[in-house]
Design a protein around this motif. Sequence first.
Motif, PDB file in Angstrom:
ATOM      1  N   LYS A   1      -3.522 -12.392   2.567  1.00  0.00           N
ATOM      2  CA  LYS A   1      -3.508 -10.510   2.441  1.00  0.00           C
ATOM      3  C   LYS A   1      -4.706  -9.913   2.244  1.00  0.00           C
ATOM      4  O   LYS A   1      -4.625  -9.123   1.698  1.00  0.00           O
ATOM      5  CB  LYS A   1      -3.126 -11.527   0.809  1.00  0.00           C
ATOM      6  N   LYS A   2      -5.651 -10.350   3.375  1.00  0.00           N
ATOM      7  CA  LYS A   2      -6.896 -10.113   2.768  1.00  0.00           C
ATOM      8  C   LYS A   2      -7.151  -9.217   4.564  1.00  0.00           C
ATOM      9  O   LYS A   2      -9.097  -9.103   4.788  1.00  0.00           O
ATOM     10  CB  LYS A   2      -8.251 -11.525   3.207  1.00  0.00           C
ATOM     11  N   PHE A   3      -7.024  -8.398   5.474  1.00  0.00           N
ATOM     12  CA  PHE A   3      -6.677  -7.596   5.767  1.00  0.00           C
ATOM     13  C   PHE A   3      -6.934  -6.607   5.157  1.00  0.00           C
ATOM     14  O   PHE A   3      -5.696  -5.503   4.246  1.00  0.00           O
ATOM     15  CB  PHE A   3      -6.018  -7.743   7.210  1.00  0.00           C
ATOM     16  N   LEU A   4      -7.412  -5.727   6.108  1.00  0.00           N
ATOM     17  CA  LEU A   4      -8.172  -4.137   4.902  1.00  0.00           C
ATOM     18  C   LEU A   4      -7.399  -3.162   5.531  1.00  0.00           C
ATOM     19  O   LEU A   4      -6.525  -2.783   5.016  1.00  0.00           O
ATOM     20  CB  LEU A   4      -9.570  -4.128   5.306  1.00  0.00           C
TER      21      LEU A   4
ATOM     22  N   LEU B   1      12.384  -2.288   6.555  1.00  0.00           N
ATOM     23  CA  LEU B   1      13.348  -0.971   5.304  1.00  0.00           C
ATOM     24  C   LEU B   1      12.520  -1.101   4.476  1.00  0.00           C
ATOM     25  O   LEU B   1      12.667   0.272   3.414  1.00  0.00           O
ATOM     26  CB  LEU B   1      14.445  -0.607   5.648  1.00  0.00           C
ATOM     27  N   GLN B   2      12.513  -2.060   3.636  1.00  0.00           N
ATOM     28  CA  GLN B   2      11.978  -2.652   2.373  1.00  0.00           C
ATOM     29  C   GLN B   2      10.304  -2.907   2.596  1.00  0.00           C
ATOM     30  O   GLN B   2      10.207  -3.350   1.023  1.00  0.00           O
ATOM     31  CB  GLN B   2      12.426  -4.475   1.274  1.00  0.00           C
ATOM     32  N   LYS B   3       9.618  -2.625   3.516  1.00  0.00           N
ATOM     33  CA  LYS B   3       8.091  -2.750   3.391  1.00  0.00           C
ATOM     34  C   LYS B   3       7.425  -1.938   3.014  1.00  0.00           C
ATOM     35  O   LYS B   3       7.619  -0.753   2.995  1.00  0.00           O
ATOM     36  CB  LYS B   3       7.675  -3.050   4.798  1.00  0.00           C
ATOM     37  N   LYS B   4       6.165  -1.926   2.613  1.00  0.00           N
ATOM     38  CA  LYS B   4       5.224  -1.143   2.044  1.00  0.00           C
ATOM     39  C   LYS B   4       4.572  -0.413   2.994  1.00  0.00           C
ATOM     40  O   LYS B   4       4.185   0.832   2.854  1.00  0.00           O
ATOM     41  CB  LYS B   4       4.217  -1.905   1.418  1.00  0.00           C
TER      42      LYS B   4
ATOM     43  N   GLU C   1      -1.073   1.686  -1.423  1.00  0.00           N
ATOM     44  CA  GLU C   1      -1.385   0.272  -2.295  1.00  0.00           C
ATOM     45  C   GLU C   1      -1.725   1.089  -3.925  1.00  0.00           C
ATOM     46  O   GLU C   1      -2.058   0.831  -4.723  1.00  0.00           O
ATOM     47  CB  GLU C   1      -3.122   0.509  -1.273  1.00  0.00           C
ATOM     48  N   LEU C   2      -2.278   2.165  -3.679  1.00  0.00           N
ATOM     49  CA  LEU C   2      -2.216   3.222  -5.162  1.00  0.00           C
ATOM     50  C   LEU C   2      -1.691   2.909  -6.312  1.00  0.00           C
ATOM     51  O   LEU C   2      -1.604   2.309  -7.497  1.00  0.00           O
ATOM     52  CB  LEU C   2      -2.775   4.314  -4.958  1.00  0.00           C
ATOM     53  N   ASN C   3       0.262   2.892  -5.002  1.00  0.00           N
ATOM     54  CA  ASN C   3       1.317   2.657  -6.291  1.00  0.00           C
ATOM     55  C   ASN C   3       1.048   1.655  -6.169  1.00  0.00           C
ATOM     56  O   ASN C   3       1.456   1.197  -8.186  1.00  0.00           O
ATOM     57  CB  ASN C   3       2.475   3.136  -4.796  1.00  0.00           C
ATOM     58  N   VAL C   4       0.533   0.326  -5.841  1.00  0.00           N
ATOM     59  CA  VAL C   4       0.334  -1.447  -6.173  1.00  0.00           C
ATOM     60  C   VAL C   4       0.345  -0.844  -7.422  1.00  0.00           C
ATOM     61  O   VAL C   4       0.578  -1.511  -8.624  1.00  0.00           O
ATOM     62  CB  VAL C   4       0.579  -1.929  -5.200  1.00  0.00           C
TER      63      VAL C   4
ATOM     64  N   THR D   1      -8.895  -3.105  -3.436  1.00  0.00           N
ATOM     65  CA  THR D   1      -8.220  -2.946  -2.550  1.00  0.00           C
ATOM     66  C   THR D   1      -8.449  -1.559  -1.691  1.00  0.00           C
ATOM     67  O   THR D   1      -8.493  -0.892  -1.102  1.00  0.00           O
ATOM     68  CB  THR D   1      -6.649  -3.696  -2.171  1.00  0.00           C
ATOM     69  N   PHE D   2      -7.376  -0.989  -2.838  1.00  0.00           N
ATOM     70  CA  PHE D   2      -7.381   1.004  -2.566  1.00  0.00           C
ATOM     71  C   PHE D   2      -9.097   0.974  -2.119  1.00  0.00           C
ATOM     72  O   PHE D   2      -9.139   2.330  -1.624  1.00  0.00           O
ATOM     73  CB  PHE D   2      -6.511   1.595  -3.011  1.00  0.00           C
ATOM     74  N   ALA D   3      -9.895   0.515  -2.776  1.00  0.00           N
ATOM     75  CA  ALA D   3     -11.190   1.472  -3.181  1.00  0.00           C
ATOM     76  C   ALA D   3     -11.741   1.193  -1.088  1.00  0.00           C
ATOM     77  O   ALA D   3     -13.069   1.802  -1.138  1.00  0.00           O
ATOM     78  CB  ALA D   3     -12.041   0.869  -4.284  1.00  0.00           C
TER      79      ALA D   3
END
Lengths: 219, 201, 124
Positions: free
Chosen positions: A77-80, A135-138, C22-25, C66-68
Amino acid sequence: ESGYAENGDFDDAEMDDYSFSCYSQLEVDGSQHLLTCAFDDPDINSTNMEFEICGALLEVDCLSFNKLQGVYLIKTKKFLLIGDSKICVKLGRKSMTCKKMNIVKIVKPEAPFDIRVVYRKGANDFEVTFNTSHLQKKYVKELMHEVAYRQEKSENDWMHMNLSSTKLMLLQRKLQPNAMYEIKVRSIPNTNYFEGFWSEWSPSFHFRTPETNGPGEMD
Amino acid sequence: MSADIILQISSSFQHCLKVYSICVTWNASEYPGTNLTFLQKLSSNEAYRPCSKYTLQQGYTAGCLLEVEKDEVLYFSIRNGTHPLLSKSLWISSYLKPRSLSDLSFQWHQGAVTVTCSDLWYKGLVYEIQHKSTFDAEWQSKEAKTCNVTLDSLDAEKCYFFRARVKTLESSYGSDTYPSDWSEVIRQQRGKLTDLCQEKS
Amino acid sequence: YNFTDCDFKNIKDIYQDVIHPELNVYINGVSEETFLKCIFIPDCLIKIEHFTFKPIYGCASLAKETFAKQTNATLSLGCSGYSGIQINNTQTMKKRRKREVKTDKCLEQVSYLIELWRRFSRIS
């Protein structure tokens, strides 16, 4: 991706060709992303070779890849998702070659699935629908899809159509009557920010066109 | 927001008048038979001004209509006499209802049609074009960030219905806005306007 | 830094495709009655930087979200001469272990940020 070797450690003669390619798949497992790299030369001796990514990461400076049957993977999850990273091939502590890459510019979407064809007698057309997990992704929500179809007996005579929705119509008059057809679809990122490569093709769907006026038989 | 006052706010930009018209309505069920007052201002250091155009319901104030020249911050207060019940400040555009689209044009080319219209002047909008043929039960949607949308895999022989509307992007306006009304439905067959489409399905 | 020499289009693309989700998360559907005004684009970015990175009483931790970090990277990439805020990765790991509960004050701060980013997105 611009590639460059680490400066000055080896004479050119000693250096095998360690060129490699990578692609990323975002939110492939919940909010976990997947980065896959492999040597361009499949026959290279990759014993003791490791891959490492540094930069544009959350909470850590670098991450090491796992090796699985000659392919190097990171699930994290660590990709910026902003800015360039540096991916290096390492032999022990020595970087054999490195490349600057931006995770969001090497995105390979997941293949579409569930492609179906329904013959609509009254409309004289075939309604093609398929599904995509994006379609369900962020993040990578907008894709361009490419549908390819051919008559099964004509090996390489594929017809192609690009669309951004997941439904299209094939006109009956544009297909051969009473013939078996194969159809499949793939996707590529289609946003200002995320770019990358075509996905794998979906599994194919096979259907038969009706005789000129008779009822159509489906597979 | 005070729980016993339910607000509904919408703002739309009147292109001919070049003004935003804002409609604030309230449902104050706990204050039946009361003329609540609506005070508003456009700058935090201005004095409140009373509403000049109330809307009534059963003879009592139930809303206020106002016009503002540009996207500004509206500060308002709803009061029972001098007692403030609710005070709020908001960007007028965050309650935007875009006007509906009217000047749609169609360009047919090999089994596809490109629908265009003039973009509204504010940003962060999504233009939605819907179409269906007489054989389709449901509308099919396609969206784009400008009013230039190409619909593929159409059969020029068939008769199609088209309509369009504008929505705001949640990342730019939040979720309190409204989509515009749908444009009028336009029928096309063989690349030309027609009135003869009959619904088959 | 006055955020006048920036690639606003690129910042907007990253905001819409990366930071906004990310802000929504973070806010996770919690709706706060907050309002904060910014008029012009640089003013919005100045306030976004302030509310993202300036610890306040009751919410000292947004900088490691993360968003920051995405905001920090976006402004550093998008604005020439902007060096960004130094967020030490290892130090964040220690702080992350004793995970701070998402305080109401932090939710309020993030609601301000959402307003500011939306305004920036409408006018850039």
